[in-house]
Design a protein around this motif. Structure first.
Motif, PDB file in Angstrom:
ATOM      1  N   PRO A   1       0.816  -1.213   0.000  1.00 57.43           N
ATOM      2  CA  PRO A   1       0.000   0.000   0.000  1.00 57.43           C
ATOM      3  C   PRO A   1       0.852   1.267   0.000  1.00 57.43           C
ATOM      4  CG  PRO A   1      -0.016  -1.021   2.168  1.00 57.43           C
ATOM      5  CD  PRO A   1       0.733  -1.949   1.272  1.00 57.43           C
ATOM      6  N   VAL A   2       0.430   2.250  -0.796  1.00 59.12           N
ATOM      7  CA  VAL A   2       1.096   3.549  -0.864  1.00 59.12           C
ATOM      8  C   VAL A   2       0.037   4.615  -0.569  1.00 59.12           C
ATOM      9  CG1 VAL A   2       2.386   5.164  -2.304  1.00 59.12           C
ATOM     10  CG2 VAL A   2       2.733   2.682  -2.585  1.00 59.12           C
ATOM     11  N   ASP A   3       0.224   5.362   0.484  1.00 57.93           N
ATOM     12  CA  ASP A   3      -0.748   6.377   0.899  1.00 57.93           C
ATOM     13  C   ASP A   3      -0.558   7.640   0.053  1.00 57.93           C
ATOM     14  OD1 ASP A   3      -2.454   8.138   2.153  1.00 57.93           O
ATOM     15  OD2 ASP A   3      -1.750   7.694   4.178  1.00 57.93           O
ATOM     16  N   LEU A   4      -1.586   7.972  -0.729  1.00 57.02           N
ATOM     17  CA  LEU A   4      -1.515   9.142  -1.602  1.00 57.02           C
ATOM     18  C   LEU A   4      -2.343  10.313  -1.078  1.00 57.02           C
ATOM     19  CD1 LEU A   4      -1.774   7.319  -5.048  1.00 57.02           C
ATOM     20  CD2 LEU A   4       0.287   8.087  -3.859  1.00 57.02           C
ATOM     21  N   GLY A   5      -2.885  10.168   0.117  1.00 59.28           N
ATOM     22  CA  GLY A   5      -3.558  11.289   0.756  1.00 59.28           C
ATOM     23  C   GLY A   5      -4.915  11.630   0.172  1.00 59.28           C
ATOM     24  N   ILE A   6      -5.365  12.863   0.508  1.00 58.42           N
ATOM     25  CA  ILE A   6      -6.655  13.378   0.048  1.00 58.42           C
ATOM     26  C   ILE A   6      -6.412  14.384  -1.065  1.00 58.42           C
ATOM     27  CG2 ILE A   6      -8.728  14.647   0.707  1.00 58.42           C
ATOM     28  CD1 ILE A   6      -8.219  13.704   3.597  1.00 58.42           C
ATOM     29  N   VAL A   7      -7.168  14.265  -2.158  1.00 61.30           N
ATOM     30  CA  VAL A   7      -7.056  15.200  -3.274  1.00 61.30           C
ATOM     31  C   VAL A   7      -8.393  15.914  -3.440  1.00 61.30           C
ATOM     32  CG1 VAL A   7      -6.560  15.482  -5.727  1.00 61.30           C
ATOM     33  CG2 VAL A   7      -5.359  13.716  -4.404  1.00 61.30           C
ATOM     34  N   LYS A   8      -8.347  17.242  -3.560  1.00 65.15           N
ATOM     35  CA  LYS A   8      -9.570  18.035  -3.684  1.00 65.15           C
ATOM     36  C   LYS A   8     -10.213  17.853  -5.060  1.00 65.15           C
ATOM     37  CE  LYS A   8      -9.131  19.786   0.420  1.00 65.15           C
ATOM     38  NZ  LYS A   8     -10.071  19.393   1.503  1.00 65.15           N
ATOM     39  N   ASP A   9     -11.494  18.187  -5.140  1.00 66.11           N
ATOM     40  CA  ASP A   9     -12.258  18.050  -6.386  1.00 66.11           C
ATOM     41  C   ASP A   9     -11.992  19.232  -7.318  1.00 66.11           C
ATOM     42  OD1 ASP A   9     -13.486  15.599  -5.813  1.00 66.11           O
ATOM     43  OD2 ASP A   9     -15.030  16.570  -4.616  1.00 66.11           O
ATOM     44  N   LYS A  10     -10.740  19.377  -7.729  1.00 63.59           N
ATOM     45  CA  LYS A  10     -10.341  20.396  -8.719  1.00 63.59           C
ATOM     46  C   LYS A  10      -9.725  19.657  -9.897  1.00 63.59           C
ATOM     47  CE  LYS A  10     -11.430  23.857  -6.015  1.00 63.59           C
ATOM     48  NZ  LYS A  10     -12.059  23.045  -4.955  1.00 63.59           N
ATOM     49  N   GLU A  11     -10.240  19.940 -11.088  1.00 63.50           N
ATOM     50  CA  GLU A  11      -9.888  19.154 -12.262  1.00 63.50           C
ATOM     51  C   GLU A  11      -8.385  19.051 -12.479  1.00 63.50           C
ATOM     52  OE1 GLU A  11     -10.586  20.012 -16.825  1.00 63.50           O
ATOM     53  OE2 GLU A  11     -12.465  19.574 -15.780  1.00 63.50           O
ATOM     54  N   ALA A  12      -7.707  20.182 -12.493  1.00 66.00           N
ATOM     55  CA  ALA A  12      -6.266  20.173 -12.754  1.00 66.00           C
ATOM     56  C   ALA A  12      -5.512  19.477 -11.629  1.00 66.00           C
ATOM     57  CB  ALA A  12      -5.765  21.601 -12.945  1.00 66.00           C
ATOM     58  N   THR A  13      -5.930  19.760 -10.396  1.00 65.96           N
ATOM     59  CA  THR A  13      -5.267  19.145  -9.236  1.00 65.96           C
ATOM     60  C   THR A  13      -5.434  17.632  -9.257  1.00 65.96           C
ATOM     61  OG1 THR A  13      -5.691  21.130  -7.930  1.00 65.96           O
ATOM     62  CG2 THR A  13      -5.169  19.121  -6.725  1.00 65.96           C
ATOM     63  N   LEU A  14      -6.649  17.184  -9.523  1.00 66.98           N
ATOM     64  CA  LEU A  14      -6.936  15.754  -9.513  1.00 66.98           C
ATOM     65  C   LEU A  14      -6.198  15.044 -10.650  1.00 66.98           C
ATOM     66  CD1 LEU A  14      -8.482  13.475  -8.197  1.00 66.98           C
ATOM     67  CD2 LEU A  14     -10.476  14.077  -9.564  1.00 66.98           C
ATOM     68  N   LYS A  15      -6.190  15.632 -11.830  1.00 70.12           N
ATOM     69  CA  LYS A  15      -5.492  15.006 -12.946  1.00 70.12           C
ATOM     70  C   LYS A  15      -3.997  14.904 -12.672  1.00 70.12           C
ATOM     71  CE  LYS A  15      -4.766  15.234 -17.935  1.00 70.12           C
ATOM     72  NZ  LYS A  15      -4.993  15.974 -19.195  1.00 70.12           N
ATOM     73  N   GLY A  16      -3.424  15.965 -12.097  1.00 67.49           N
ATOM     74  CA  GLY A  16      -1.997  15.926 -11.773  1.00 67.49           C
ATOM     75  C   GLY A  16      -1.679  14.860 -10.742  1.00 67.49           C
TER      76      GLY A  16
END
Length: 688
Positions: free
Chosen positions: A242-257
């Motif tokens: 398992p690799v913890d990638l944290g929480i990502v906000k619902d912003k298109e550019a942020t999520l895609k990155g």
């Protein structure tokens, strides 16, 4: 039309993705998942559950020399019982080539030590005594002679060269799963480093503006992120890294990155949230822009919006910029129960495949379980219902109890759940007692009370007195072990007592008369609870009412077996024959015993009274079955006519008496097996 949030703010009101069946979705996942490249690891670093990448053979035999299996004396077997001269002492790891044993001589030897020249057997210490004038209770390095109290045959208590493993033998094959014993085998044949398929790196990412870390206080519209912790733990239990990638906000550019960065470092990406039909559900269009979305909706409850995609990832597996291997992406629903259920159904098989498992072995274990309470059906989608499955030792079956409210958001419904019940779609409800396939996602709980084969040990550990009448106590004292109660087959040996007729829903004993009425006092009463193999079939297409497995009650009638003079072999032989016959896969189970087989007491001896004991219990005799038994036996020996078999029915149970000979039991059952499926189904009112 293909959905794409990238092209504007407008959203589809209906998903353009077709809703596919679960089996089709799992099949697509397994098609895209491929085993990783092998890596060589030291034995200490190989994770249990890894898959071996190459065949492993033995470079030399084991043992490489004739070795003693006892602490005792290496002798010439033909000397028999005698006083022998002790010419040496040999311990494990000592080369005894300087010691020569001739007739009239012996050498003290320890377990595992190399046999000296001239010796051909070992007498164990317990079968020896000191000679006159020496302390009879001890032996020492100074002893010069020893008395052999019990002679041995040549090669007794000696492991010959290659007894365990012959030189050049294949001890493990490519594709085998490595557990503790396999690690030991690798060490045994001198393998210190082995090529295995590595565990895939699995990134786990939560998405959503409303999420905060578990340790933070919540207020307003925020909630704590439970999915990430849950899925990280699930991935570890499934054999992934398992690799913890944290929480990502619902912003298109942020999520895609974040997704692109995850695919650079992970073999598999698992996300939760952002796959439904809301304005902030951006994952499906992002995945379309990065690769191929294989499905975006599944006909199941919970987990309908589950999405699976593959992308090219970034660079080669070694990070050197070589050809990219496709990465797998599982975009799971945001509801906690949904995401965990879908991880078991889709992520787990993919990880097994990537770890090198053969395709059939990628699927989770499954049993058939009976509902303990009614279950309401969904008219639109089949449901994977969270439940606790346990082994009912009395009835000889698995029982399934719902975990309660099954709302997708209710993680409590997964608490203690060890199974997903495969509930077909339909109207109304399933009644208590209905049998359903149950996909196991956790360990089965141990049986409670005296149902546990080792309940006596638990009672002793707690300072309690074990029940003298428990089946366990009897099995522990009078019968061999056999997993009684811990799984789908059980062996329980009852103490001699008047057997009761079976009652619906209650404990089951073998049919017979009271002591002194035909079956001799002290006879061995043994109950086999065999849930026999069933034919693999789709649970959505199973014929209602047709039996697919059977509870078989086996009774061995023997004074000598009950007294421990010899081991009962006929009972195990009957179970082995029944379990290996494809015909019994058509049988099915309920709370009663379908078939009673007795072994022994059918001959012409004065104490062979089994037929006389059984015949009065029958409501209807079955002369055709007896005729089939005779015909089968006469194919092997004319002495078959000396057996006095009885066959018939009592209520809905078939009762057949068989001889005590293991060979005869197998021959008789071979004649009966073609008849049994139809007999059992007709007795239960189910036409074949």
């Amino acid at each position: 039309m293909t959905p794409s949030a990238m092209q504007g703010r407008l959203r589809e009101r209906e998903s353009p993705f077709p809703m596919i069946p679960v089996d089709e979705a799992i099949g697509e996942v397994l098609k895209q998942a491929t085993p990783l490249e092998a890596v060589t690891l030291s034995l200490a670093d190989i994770p249990l559950g890894s898959v071996l990448a190459v065949d492993v053979t033995a470079p030399e035999p084991l043992p490489p020399f004739p070795a003693s299996t006892m602490d005792g004396y290496a002798v010439v077997a033909s000397d028999g019982e005698a006083v022998l001269e002790v010419v040496g002492r040999i311990t494990a790891g000592v080369d005894p080539d300087s010691i020569q044993v001739s007739s009239g001589q012996c050498a003290y030897i320890t377990t595992g030590a190399k046999l000296p020249q001239g010796a051909d057997a070992v007498v164990k210490v317990e079968d020896t005594a000191a000679v006159d004038g020496e302390d009879p209770t001890t032996f020492s390095a100074e002893e010069t002679s020893v008395r052999i109290l019990k002679g041995v045959r040549a090669a007794q208590s000696v492991r010959p060269v290659g007894h365990d493993i012959t030189e050049g033998a294949t001890v493990l094959r490519a594709g085998e799963v490595i557990q503790a014993a396999e690690i030991g085998l690798l060490a045994t044949v001198g393998v210190a480093d082995a090529p295995v398929i590595p565990r895939p790196r699995v990134g786990v990412m939560s998405t959503g503006d409303e999420l905060v870390e578990p340790g933070e206080k919540i207020c307003g519209g925020f909630i704590r992120d439970s999915n990430r912790a849950t899925l990280l733990a699930a991935v570890a239990s499934m054999g992934g890294v398992p690799v913890d990638l944290g929480i990502v906000k619902d912003k298109e550019a942020t999520l895609k990155g974040a997704v692109e960065a995850a695919l650079e470092q992970c073999d598999v990406l698992v996300t939760s949230g952002g796959v439904s039909m809301g304005e902030a559900d951006l994952l499906k269009p992002i995945l379309e822009s990065l690769g191929t979305v294989h499905f975006g909706r599944i006909r199941m409850k919970p987990g309908k919006p589950t999405t699976f995609a593959t992308t090219s990832g970034g660079g080669g597996d070694d990070g050197g910029g070589g050809p990219a291997r496709p990465r797998l992406v599982f975009a799971l629903p945001g509801n906690p129960a949904s995401s965990l259920v879908c991880s078991h159904l889709f992520v787990a098989p993919a990880l097994r495949r990537m770890r090198g498992y053969a395709l059939p072995d990628c699927m989770p274990a499954q049993v058939d379980a009976r509902l303990t309470a009614p279950l309401r059906l969904d008219s639109v989608r089949p449901e994977y219902h969270r439940a606790v499955v346990s082994w009912n030792n009395i009835a000889g079956r698995f029982d399934a109890a719902s975990t309660g409210n099954q709302m997708s958001c209710r993680l409590l419904s997964m608490k203690s759940a060890n199974a997903l019940l495969c509930v077909p779609r339909g109207e109304g409800e399933l009644a208590a007692g209905q049998q359903l396939p149950a996909i196991l996602i956790g360990e089965l709980p141990p049986p409670s009370g005296v149902s546990c084969f080792h309940a006596k040990a638990v009672a002793l550990a707690t300072g309690k007195t074990p029940s003298p009448v428990s089946p366990l106590a009897a099995a522990g004292e009078n019968g061999p072990g056999g997993g009684g109660g811990g799984g789908p087959t059980g062996y329980v040996s009852f103490p001699p007592s008047p057997p009761a007729e079976r009652k619906k829903g209650g404990a089951v004993n073998c049919c017979g008369k009271r002591r002194g009425g035909g079956i001799a006092a002290g006879a061995t009463w043994r109950l086999w609870k065999c849930v026999l193999p069933r034919a693999q079939q789709s649970w959505t297409h199973a014929r209602e009412g047709v039996r697919t497995h059977v509870n078989a009650c086996l009774l061995t009638v023997s004074d000598r077996a009950s007294q421990g003079v010899y081991e009962d072999l006929s009972g195990p032989a009957m179970r082995q024959v029944l379990e290996n016959k494809a015909a019994v896969k058509k049988w099915c189970d309920d709370s009663s015993i379908d078939l009673v087989l007795t072994s022994g007491g059918t001959g012409f001896g004065r104490r062979d009274l089994t037929p006389e004991a059984i015949r009065p219990l029958l409501h209807r005799e079955a002369p055709g079955v007896v005729h089939a038994i005779y015909q089968g036996g006469l194919k092997f020996t004319p002495l078959a006519v000396l057996s006095r078999p009885v066959a018939g029915t009592r209520n809905n149970t078939l009762v057949v008496t068989l001889p005590g000979s293991v060979k005869a039991v197998k021959e008789n059952l071979g004649s009966m097996v073609p008849l049994l499926p139809r007999i059992v189904n007709l007795l239960k009112g189910n036409p074949c």
